[in-house]
Design an enzyme around this catalytic site. Sequence first.
Site, short mmCIF file in Angstrom:
data_model
loop_
_atom_site.label_atom_id
_atom_site.label_comp_id
_atom_site.label_asym_id
_atom_site.label_seq_id
_atom_site.Cartn_x
_atom_site.Cartn_y
_atom_site.Cartn_z
N CYS A 124 -0.98 6.81 35.04
CA CYS A 124 -2.14 6.04 35.50
C CYS A 124 -3.42 6.86 35.33
O CYS A 124 -4.44 6.37 34.84
CB CYS A 124 -1.96 5.63 36.96
SG CYS A 124 -3.29 4.59 37.60
N CYS A 162 2.07 3.17 43.97
CA CYS A 162 1.36 2.17 44.76
C CYS A 162 1.86 0.76 44.50
O CYS A 162 1.68 -0.13 45.33
CB CYS A 162 -0.14 2.25 44.49
SG CYS A 162 -0.60 1.84 42.78
#
Length: 341
Positions: free
Chosen positions: A96, A193
């Site tokens: 990410c 997440c």
Amino acid sequence: MQVMVAMSGGVDSSVAAAMMLDAGHEVVGVTMKLWGGPSDKGCCSVSDVLDARRAADLIGVDHHVFNFGDDFERHVIAPYVAEHDAGRTPNPCIECNRSIKFARLLERADALGFDVVVTGHHAQIVTMPNGSRRIARAVDIAKDQSYVLHMISPDDLARVEFPIGGLEKSVVRQMAAEMGMRVANKPDSQDVCFISSTTSRNEFLGDRLAHKPASVVDTHGNQVGHVDSVQMVTIGQRKGLGLAGGAPPRYVTDVDIDAQRVTIGSREDLLSEHVDLDAVVWAGDQVSQGLVAQTSAHGTPRPARVHGDRVLWDKPVPRVAPGQTVVLYDGDVVVGGGIAR
């Protein structure tokens, strides 16, 4: 200087924005909307966007939301699933940062005319004698995030700042409280997440790949257990292997996806003198000696040297799971890293 601050809705990025504003810069806060599914672990939830907006309003800066959901699915979610299906253990936070939080965000910042991108990461940027910039460990070692930022190039670092990297986390929270920020005592976000607290990794991946059962065998090939999904097993694992109780601790030493077989052994069987790396990146020239290597975000740095794409440990260490990242440091300064083969 025109500054774009990536505001995740947490205390670190909120204080980073305030620090840049206090330093006299023109600041705009942006929040990246990455994951469209259920999320309650920070970074990706609707409440985080609202927290970021409130913090921006409090310090008096504009706030915008960038929807990078398609990029996140393509560069983070899809590889995460594919790596598990191949029997590897990926680190989605690193991907990410690599593909979205820096590459994509810097691209957008350039298009909009910003000079610098700022984040709330706990890491420092140091200038080397030749003028290049490198990532180094944060002052607060317990919160250090240099490991997940190791792949940022010196060219990109020229346009990045980490204002809170020189502060203890307790000081950051105190600063937020003094400014009246609601996020002053907000818990830190958790890894991965996109997997909520009510959804297991098994369930998340089960919707995206076909779980394959596997036999668990000892080092002599004798079957001693069974797992429902070989893709969920990782090197070094001890639990969830269907083993009889009362035996000495046994660890996963090998995962063979094609044969649907998991091999276990003693801790000594798990030890290795080296790890081979793929996708190696160097912050500058390759360094071979006098290094320490770290195999997880908050793992123990271990003395090592490098020969080609192989990291050689000074003393045998537990085998690094394929897909995990190994980051190399010269003291506290990141010099490179790669992905365990």
